[in-house]
Write an enzyme that holds these catalytic residues in place. Structure first.
Site, mmCIF file in Angstrom:
data_model
loop_
_atom_site.group_PDB
_atom_site.id
_atom_site.type_symbol
_atom_site.label_atom_id
_atom_site.label_comp_id
_atom_site.label_asym_id
_atom_site.label_seq_id
_atom_site.Cartn_x
_atom_site.Cartn_y
_atom_site.Cartn_z
ATOM 1 C CB CYS B 170 -0.938 -0.024 1.195
ATOM 2 S SG CYS B 170 -1.929 -1.515 1.171
ATOM 3 C CG HIS B 311 -1.734 4.665 4.516
ATOM 4 N ND1 HIS B 311 -1.692 4.588 3.146
ATOM 5 C CD2 HIS B 311 -1.791 3.372 4.959
ATOM 6 C CE1 HIS B 311 -1.701 3.304 2.779
ATOM 7 N NE2 HIS B 311 -1.784 2.563 3.849
ATOM 8 C CD GLU B 322 -1.860 7.437 8.447
ATOM 9 O OE1 GLU B 322 -3.074 7.134 8.390
ATOM 10 O OE2 GLU B 322 -1.273 8.055 7.540
ATOM 11 C CE LYS B 343 -5.296 4.655 1.198
ATOM 12 N NZ LYS B 343 -4.305 5.652 1.658
ATOM 13 C CG HIS B 348 -6.125 1.181 0.572
ATOM 14 N ND1 HIS B 348 -5.149 1.648 -0.299
ATOM 15 C CD2 HIS B 348 -5.465 0.735 1.670
ATOM 16 C CE1 HIS B 348 -3.959 1.477 0.262
ATOM 17 N NE2 HIS B 348 -4.124 0.930 1.445
ATOM 18 C CG PHE B 407 -0.195 -5.627 4.246
ATOM 19 C CD1 PHE B 407 -0.585 -4.916 5.372
ATOM 20 C CD2 PHE B 407 -1.166 -6.318 3.528
ATOM 21 C CE1 PHE B 407 -1.915 -4.882 5.771
ATOM 22 C CE2 PHE B 407 -2.496 -6.284 3.920
ATOM 23 C CZ PHE B 407 -2.876 -5.573 5.034
#
Lengths: 84, 426
Positions: B170, B311, B322, B343, B348, B407
């Protein structure tokens, strides 16, 4: 199956797979030189011929035979010889 | 500090943006929809999702790849590559970059993908099992490998410079933009096409992310409210598909051709949690370190940052991590920042996310408007910063930060700054 019927079906496959116009495709047309195919296209074309003519070629065109198929006429001759 | 070929490092600017997203098939439309508070998430239409616990997704609609690729190339390539080429062409158009006039070896491409050709893997693996190995397409491997986004985009526009793809799940988009920026900074190219692409709407990705319990499953009946970053009731992310490509140039090259400049890129840093394959370190220490390192590269003090495009995936842990990272990095100034996650609107877009969100930072700087975090209704006591809820705000954004996490524990941070011809110390 007669040659004419085979040629018609071969041309239809080539037009679809190589994204060319029917007018460009003659018996003498070379896949590489005239119809813009690359080596991967040729593999895919042979697979399409195997599916379309699976009875005639008994489901498989051996690699040694496939390597010799350079023009529309080569393919038509090959399938015609296998069918008869 | 390394100084290139014995010379000062180049300044790098953003001069073009191309995108297609669940919000629209151009960057301009996507931006307008963002500001209008619209959401691109719907019940999935491209596959049957009735068997999956999550049935909502951000799809790209009414897109005809034949507008950007010839019919043969459409057939040979996976949807993520179609998206990459479309975004590349749009970005070059937006930058008014005249490729025939460029030295092609000085135009590079880094367009990544989080996962790559999953749709191709899905269809071809069925063929292997059902029809046998001889029926597998000779185009299977070229269609599924991630780097084909950069490869086919370069063929499409004739870009012969440095070319590869970076993949970090991501955070792919942010790493791609960051790596491209460094290539330019070091003088390895004059122009870089940088971004990400993802074609995520296929049974493989739904099954895989469902098995991880990473997706939102509570709002199948209200798709537009499923992605709710930083909201107390958030319960998972929503997949999105699309692509975004930015045209980055050295300032010298951009000025020589009279290019319009969105903003400057002044910092980039990346690090790794080295902790767990998917779970972030909740106190945010590593993400905070990445943001600090990016700001140090840019010589910008913490207090000069106006906007963070987060994010903000809408998972419980990401948004908390975050928030903690921002507090750790910025201290009291964290409360003065305008923060938003786009998002909520796009879902996403995985490997494309960081690229699109970088473009959002560039546009926020150019327009002085911060886009909102939509679906923010219930404050979470643990996430207590200003997430720009539901409505855009006007703010003179001089410095924007973009962070992404992927990830694998990947953290990436980029710093964008309003362009001023003379380099100003802040």
């Amino acid at each position: 199956m007669d040659r004419e019927a085979i040629e018609k079906r071969v041309k239809e496959i080539v037009v679809k797979q190589l994204n060319v116009n029917m007018e460009q495709v003659t018996p003498e047309s070379s896949f590489y030189e005239d119809l813009g195919a690359d080596s991967l296209d040729l593999v895919e074309l042979v697979m399409a011929f195997e599916s379309e003519f699976s009875n005639e070629v008994a489901g498989e065109i051996p690699e040694a035979d496939a390597d010799k198929l350079r023009t529309i006429k080569d393919v038509v001759d090959y399938i015609h010889s296998k069918a008869n | 500090m390394y100084q290139g070929r014995g010379e000062a490092l180049n300044r790098v600017v953003v001069t073009g943006i191309g995108a297609l997203t669940p919000l629209g098939n151009s960057f301009e439309t996507s931006w307008e929809m963002l500001l209008a508070g619209k959401c691109g998430i719907r019940r999935a239409t491209k596959i049957d999702v009735s068997v999956f616990p999550c049935q909502v997704v951000g799809e790209v609609h009414d897109f005809d790849p034949a507008e950007y690729l010839d019919a043969k190339d459409v057939r040979r390539n996976d949807p993520f590559v179609h998206f990459a080429v479309a975004a590349t062409r749009m970005a070059i158009g937006d930058a008014q970059l005249d490729m025939p006039n460029e030295n092609p070896y000085r135009v590079g491409t880094i367009i990544g993908s989080g996962i790559g050709g999953l749709q191709t893997i899905d269809t071809q693996s069925k063929i292997i099992h059902d029809e046998g190995v001889r029926r597998v397409s000779p185009f299977m491997i070229p269609a599924l490998i991630v780097d084909m986004a950069s490869g086919v985009a370069a063929i499409a526009v004739g870009a012969k410079g440095p070319n590869f793809s970076c993949t970090s799940a991501c955070s792919t988009g942010a790493h791609s933009v960051g790596d491209a920026y460094h290539f330019l900074r070091l003088g390895k190219a004059d122009v870089m096409l940088a971004g990400g692409a993802e074609g995520g709407v296929n049974p493989f990705s739904f099954a895989g992310f469902s098995a991880m319990k990473a997706l939102c499953t509570s709002r199948n009946e209200q798709p537009e409210r499923a992605s709710r970053p930083f909201d107390a009731t958030r319960d998972g992310f929503v997949m999105g598909e699309g692509a975004c490509v930015l045209v980055l140039e050295t300032l010298e090259h951009a000025q020589a051709r009279g290019a319009r400049i969105y903003c400057e890129i002044v910092g980039y840093a990346a690090n790794c949690d080295a902790h767990h394959i998917t779970a972030p370190v909740l106190n945010g220490c590593n993400l905070s370190a990445a943001i600090r390192a990016a700001l140090e590269e840019s010589d910008i003090p913490l207090a000069a940052v106006d906007y963070i495009n987060a994010h903000g995936t809408s998972t419980i842990y990401n948004d908390l991590c975050e928030t903690n990272a921002y507090k750790l990095c910025f201290g009291e100034h964290a409360h003065n920042l305008a923060i938003s996650s786009t998002k909520g609107a796009t879902g996403h877009m995985l490997g494309a996310a960081g690229a699109f969100e970088s473009a959002v930072c560039a546009k926020a700087i150019q327009t002085g408007i911060v886009p909102p975090t939509i679906n923010y209704e219930n404050p979470d006591p643990q996430c207590d910063l200003n997430y720009t809820p539901n409505k855009p705000i006007k703010r003179d954004v001089r410095v924007a930060v973009k962070d992404n996490m992927g990830f694998g524990g990947h953290n990436a941070a980029l710093v964008f700054k309003k362009f001023e011809a003379k380099s100003v110390t802040m």
